[in-house]
Design a protein around this motif. Sequence first.
Motif, PDB file in Angstrom:
ATOM      1  N   VAL A   1    -127.414 -24.578  21.137  1.00 47.66           N
ATOM      2  CA  VAL A   1    -126.784 -24.177  22.396  1.00 47.66           C
ATOM      3  C   VAL A   1    -125.655 -23.204  22.064  1.00 47.66           C
ATOM      4  O   VAL A   1    -124.722 -23.555  21.344  1.00 47.66           O
ATOM      5  N   CYS A   2    -125.735 -21.982  22.568  1.00 53.52           N
ATOM      6  CA  CYS A   2    -124.778 -20.966  22.138  1.00 53.52           C
ATOM      7  C   CYS A   2    -124.045 -20.278  23.283  1.00 53.52           C
ATOM      8  O   CYS A   2    -123.228 -19.384  23.031  1.00 53.52           O
ATOM      9  N   SER A   3    -124.285 -20.673  24.538  1.00 57.72           N
ATOM     10  CA  SER A   3    -123.554 -20.055  25.639  1.00 57.72           C
ATOM     11  C   SER A   3    -123.330 -21.075  26.746  1.00 57.72           C
ATOM     12  O   SER A   3    -124.241 -21.820  27.108  1.00 57.72           O
TER      13      SER A   3
ATOM     14  N   HIS B   1    -118.523 -27.476  40.202  1.00 60.65           N
ATOM     15  CA  HIS B   1    -119.526 -28.289  39.512  1.00 60.65           C
ATOM     16  C   HIS B   1    -120.666 -27.475  38.905  1.00 60.65           C
ATOM     17  O   HIS B   1    -121.470 -28.033  38.138  1.00 60.65           O
ATOM     18  N   ILE B   2    -120.787 -26.187  39.213  1.00 60.58           N
ATOM     19  CA  ILE B   2    -121.931 -25.413  38.726  1.00 60.58           C
ATOM     20  C   ILE B   2    -121.632 -24.862  37.333  1.00 60.58           C
ATOM     21  O   ILE B   2    -120.607 -24.235  37.098  1.00 60.58           O
ATOM     22  N   LEU B   3    -122.577 -25.086  36.426  1.00 58.28           N
ATOM     23  CA  LEU B   3    -122.425 -24.707  35.022  1.00 58.28           C
ATOM     24  C   LEU B   3    -123.708 -24.023  34.554  1.00 58.28           C
ATOM     25  O   LEU B   3    -124.806 -24.472  34.886  1.00 58.28           O
ATOM     26  N   ALA B   4    -123.572 -22.937  33.789  1.00 56.95           N
ATOM     27  CA  ALA B   4    -124.718 -22.244  33.199  1.00 56.95           C
ATOM     28  C   ALA B   4    -124.664 -22.394  31.689  1.00 56.95           C
ATOM     29  O   ALA B   4    -123.605 -22.259  31.083  1.00 56.95           O
ATOM     30  N   THR B   5    -125.823 -22.691  31.079  1.00 57.71           N
ATOM     31  CA  THR B   5    -125.891 -22.811  29.622  1.00 57.71           C
ATOM     32  C   THR B   5    -127.078 -22.015  29.107  1.00 57.71           C
ATOM     33  O   THR B   5    -128.095 -21.858  29.791  1.00 57.71           O
ATOM     34  N   GLY B   6    -126.938 -21.510  27.882  1.00 59.74           N
ATOM     35  CA  GLY B   6    -128.012 -20.756  27.238  1.00 59.74           C
ATOM     36  C   GLY B   6    -128.176 -21.182  25.801  1.00 59.74           C
ATOM     37  O   GLY B   6    -127.255 -21.717  25.179  1.00 59.74           O
ATOM     38  N   SER B   7    -129.358 -20.918  25.255  1.00 55.77           N
ATOM     39  CA  SER B   7    -129.696 -21.463  23.947  1.00 55.77           C
ATOM     40  C   SER B   7    -130.612 -20.509  23.195  1.00 55.77           C
ATOM     41  O   SER B   7    -131.228 -19.610  23.772  1.00 55.77           O
TER      42      SER B   7
ATOM     43  N   MET C   1    -125.475 -34.656  34.757  1.00 56.03           N
ATOM     44  CA  MET C   1    -125.898 -33.888  33.598  1.00 56.03           C
ATOM     45  C   MET C   1    -127.149 -34.464  32.934  1.00 56.03           C
ATOM     46  O   MET C   1    -127.489 -34.085  31.812  1.00 56.03           O
ATOM     47  N   LYS C   2    -127.841 -35.349  33.628  1.00 59.78           N
ATOM     48  CA  LYS C   2    -129.090 -35.879  33.074  1.00 59.78           C
ATOM     49  C   LYS C   2    -130.225 -34.877  33.208  1.00 59.78           C
ATOM     50  O   LYS C   2    -131.102 -34.807  32.333  1.00 59.78           O
ATOM     51  N   HIS C   3    -130.222 -34.119  34.286  1.00 56.93           N
ATOM     52  CA  HIS C   3    -131.287 -33.153  34.526  1.00 56.93           C
ATOM     53  C   HIS C   3    -130.677 -31.859  35.057  1.00 56.93           C
ATOM     54  O   HIS C   3    -129.812 -31.892  35.936  1.00 56.93           O
ATOM     55  N   PRO C   4    -131.132 -30.696  34.563  1.00 55.16           N
ATOM     56  CA  PRO C   4    -130.595 -29.425  35.079  1.00 55.16           C
ATOM     57  C   PRO C   4    -131.115 -29.130  36.475  1.00 55.16           C
ATOM     58  O   PRO C   4    -132.162 -29.628  36.899  1.00 55.16           O
ATOM     59  N   LEU C   5    -130.366 -28.307  37.184  1.00 56.68           N
ATOM     60  CA  LEU C   5    -130.806 -27.851  38.497  1.00 56.68           C
ATOM     61  C   LEU C   5    -131.999 -26.911  38.391  1.00 56.68           C
ATOM     62  O   LEU C   5    -132.876 -26.895  39.262  1.00 56.68           O
ATOM     63  N   SER C   6    -132.016 -26.098  37.323  1.00 55.83           N
ATOM     64  CA  SER C   6    -133.109 -25.140  37.155  1.00 55.83           C
ATOM     65  C   SER C   6    -133.218 -24.739  35.698  1.00 55.83           C
ATOM     66  O   SER C   6    -132.282 -24.911  34.907  1.00 55.83           O
ATOM     67  N   GLU C   7    -134.370 -24.189  35.376  1.00 52.33           N
ATOM     68  CA  GLU C   7    -134.626 -23.657  34.039  1.00 52.33           C
ATOM     69  C   GLU C   7    -135.297 -22.309  34.193  1.00 52.33           C
ATOM     70  O   GLU C   7    -136.292 -22.183  34.904  1.00 52.33           O
ATOM     71  N   THR C   8    -134.734 -21.288  33.533  1.00 47.74           N
ATOM     72  CA  THR C   8    -135.274 -19.935  33.629  1.00 47.74           C
ATOM     73  C   THR C   8    -135.551 -19.405  32.237  1.00 47.74           C
ATOM     74  O   THR C   8    -134.644 -19.322  31.403  1.00 47.74           O
ATOM     75  N   ALA C   9    -136.798 -19.053  31.968  1.00 51.49           N
ATOM     76  CA  ALA C   9    -137.173 -18.468  30.682  1.00 51.49           C
ATOM     77  C   ALA C   9    -136.843 -16.979  30.690  1.00 51.49           C
ATOM     78  O   ALA C   9    -137.255 -16.254  31.597  1.00 51.49           O
ATOM     79  N   VAL C  10    -136.072 -16.531  29.712  1.00 48.75           N
ATOM     80  CA  VAL C  10    -135.662 -15.128  29.664  1.00 48.75           C
ATOM     81  C   VAL C  10    -136.181 -14.411  28.424  1.00 48.75           C
ATOM     82  O   VAL C  10    -135.858 -13.249  28.201  1.00 48.75           O
ATOM     83  N   GLY C  11    -136.973 -15.097  27.607  1.00 45.46           N
ATOM     84  CA  GLY C  11    -137.658 -14.419  26.514  1.00 45.46           C
ATOM     85  C   GLY C  11    -136.785 -14.027  25.344  1.00 45.46           C
ATOM     86  O   GLY C  11    -137.192 -13.224  24.504  1.00 45.46           O
ATOM     87  N   GLY C  12    -135.598 -14.562  25.238  1.00 51.24           N
ATOM     88  CA  GLY C  12    -134.730 -14.266  24.108  1.00 51.24           C
ATOM     89  C   GLY C  12    -133.621 -15.291  24.029  1.00 51.24           C
ATOM     90  O   GLY C  12    -133.234 -15.894  25.043  1.00 51.24           O
ATOM     91  N   GLY C  13    -133.109 -15.513  22.835  1.00 51.31           N
ATOM     92  CA  GLY C  13    -131.997 -16.435  22.671  1.00 51.31           C
ATOM     93  C   GLY C  13    -130.798 -15.994  23.498  1.00 51.31           C
ATOM     94  O   GLY C  13    -130.405 -14.827  23.468  1.00 51.31           O
ATOM     95  N   VAL C  14    -130.211 -16.904  24.243  1.00 52.18           N
ATOM     96  CA  VAL C  14    -129.172 -16.543  25.227  1.00 52.18           C
ATOM     97  C   VAL C  14    -127.801 -16.701  24.576  1.00 52.18           C
ATOM     98  O   VAL C  14    -127.236 -17.788  24.531  1.00 52.18           O
ATOM     99  N   TRP C  15    -127.253 -15.587  24.084  1.00 51.69           N
ATOM    100  CA  TRP C  15    -125.998 -15.643  23.354  1.00 51.69           C
ATOM    101  C   TRP C  15    -124.787 -15.679  24.269  1.00 51.69           C
ATOM    102  O   TRP C  15    -123.794 -16.330  23.962  1.00 51.69           O
ATOM    103  N   ARG C  16    -124.843 -14.984  25.415  1.00 48.65           N
ATOM    104  CA  ARG C  16    -123.714 -15.006  26.341  1.00 48.65           C
ATOM    105  C   ARG C  16    -124.201 -15.023  27.782  1.00 48.65           C
ATOM    106  O   ARG C  16    -125.190 -14.368  28.124  1.00 48.65           O
ATOM    107  N   LEU C  17    -123.465 -15.778  28.607  1.00 44.51           N
ATOM    108  CA  LEU C  17    -123.694 -15.835  30.046  1.00 44.51           C
ATOM    109  C   LEU C  17    -122.381 -15.551  30.751  1.00 44.51           C
ATOM    110  O   LEU C  17    -121.341 -16.079  30.359  1.00 44.51           O
ATOM    111  N   LYS C  18    -122.420 -14.732  31.806  1.00 39.70           N
ATOM    112  CA  LYS C  18    -121.212 -14.394  32.553  1.00 39.70           C
ATOM    113  C   LYS C  18    -121.513 -14.407  34.051  1.00 39.70           C
ATOM    114  O   LYS C  18    -122.340 -13.629  34.537  1.00 39.70           O
ATOM    115  N   TRP C  19    -120.810 -15.259  34.786  1.00 41.20           N
ATOM    116  CA  TRP C  19    -120.888 -15.214  36.243  1.00 41.20           C
ATOM    117  C   TRP C  19    -120.166 -13.975  36.754  1.00 41.20           C
ATOM    118  O   TRP C  19    -119.176 -13.535  36.170  1.00 41.20           O
TER     119      TRP C  19
END
Length: 450
Positions: free
Chosen positions: A236-238, A247-253, A266-284
């Motif tokens: 997990v890197c972002s 309460h809304i949190l974004a994570t990338g890996s 935090m047992k289950h995510p709201l959504s999962e989106t495949a982006v085809g690359g390791g997610v190093w940074r996320l910015k709202w």
Amino acid sequence: MGWHSRTRTLQVFDTELSADTVEWCPIPQFSNVLACGTYQLQKGDEKETAENCPAPSRIGRVYLFDCNPQTSFIPPLTETQRIDTPAILDLKWCHVLISERPVLGMATASGEIQLYKLMESQQGTCGLENELSTGLGPDRLALSLDWSTGRGESSDVRVVSSDSSGSLTVLSLGEASLTAVCQWKAHDFEAWIAAFSYWDTQIVYSGGDDCKLKGWDLRMGSSSPTFTSKRHTMGVCSIHSNPHREHILATGSYDENVLLWDGRNMKHPLSETAVGGGVWRLKWHPTEEHLLLAACMHNDFHILHCQKAIEGQDAPCQVLASYILHNSLAYGADWSRLPLSNSTPPSPQEPPQTSIGLTESGGHLRIQYESPTASFDTSLEDDSGRYIPDQCSLPEKSSVPDPFTSPARDSQSLSCLMATCSFYDHMMHVWRWDWSPEDKQKPSEPVLSS
């Protein structure tokens, strides 16, 4: 109503050393200031034997720029300063003024958190001055930092940092000191990322190379996390707390997925989106609560529309736009708060898109990622140099999605300025994204996609 999306490159800057982090100053009167950090691993002489070869050194440089995006045909960036430093893993501006000055935090390979204040010169330009620094401990790299001020709150300003020993450190900023309040072992391997909940700054989140996402309540001590999630299948890197929606949190890996969470479950995510690359940074986005910018390492940069997921509809985030003109690992990304005109200016420095030849086997290997500890992996790319995921299908990059609602309020056009940087080609790009109803486009205006 259909919507029209376009990305335009405004300027490309060679950082000389490998670029891995870019940050626009969030203070309104200094929103024209952009910082870029670099990281370069210098290995010893190949002629040296293993016995007498010195350990590789890590050097860096921070660049400071002034940006004026309103001048057509003129590159918007002007370099105002460069400072040689230890290798930089992360940069973050404090969201509020400290002693009436903007402050830039830096996580370095020397294991320090360094703070620089932004000063104005008599010539009207801005420059960084080293203010404070604090070591996190011996034999470790500072890998990330975050400020507790994400919602503009200036009381009890603190910094949280993660490091290569798997530890987290919370530091308190005083009038003339940066003091460690607590430090604890949080992950088995590198702790790639640490971040505050901007809505309750006693809550800290962390992600590590042990594939775990954890939460910590500083009021309860650091002996055990409030939760441990193994929902990500790689490091997990972002992590980024949404400053607009509680309460809304974004994570990338490295597992190539962006997960959205409700911090209350935090047992289950709201959504999962495949982006085809390791997610190093996320910015709202600074003002639009549903827009998320993702730096996807070996699969470029993407702007995600997250409204359905945030509203609990269990749907992947929609890719509104992709910026694909970098030719190396997509590491650093940030939104600017500078206002832009509604009209899209011409692109004076559109870089050529390169195509990499293939063998008859239909693909070849390229470096997938290199961590600050010099480990790496490989991946397969196709005849246009794009990454081929093992089990992932992405929307076509040329497609223009038609979301169920406008990302901008009242169906108005949205124009955003971004800075992104890539690693091995040591390049920083400044580009704009324009999003508008199709019926507002001029008939003669060409449609340019990323």
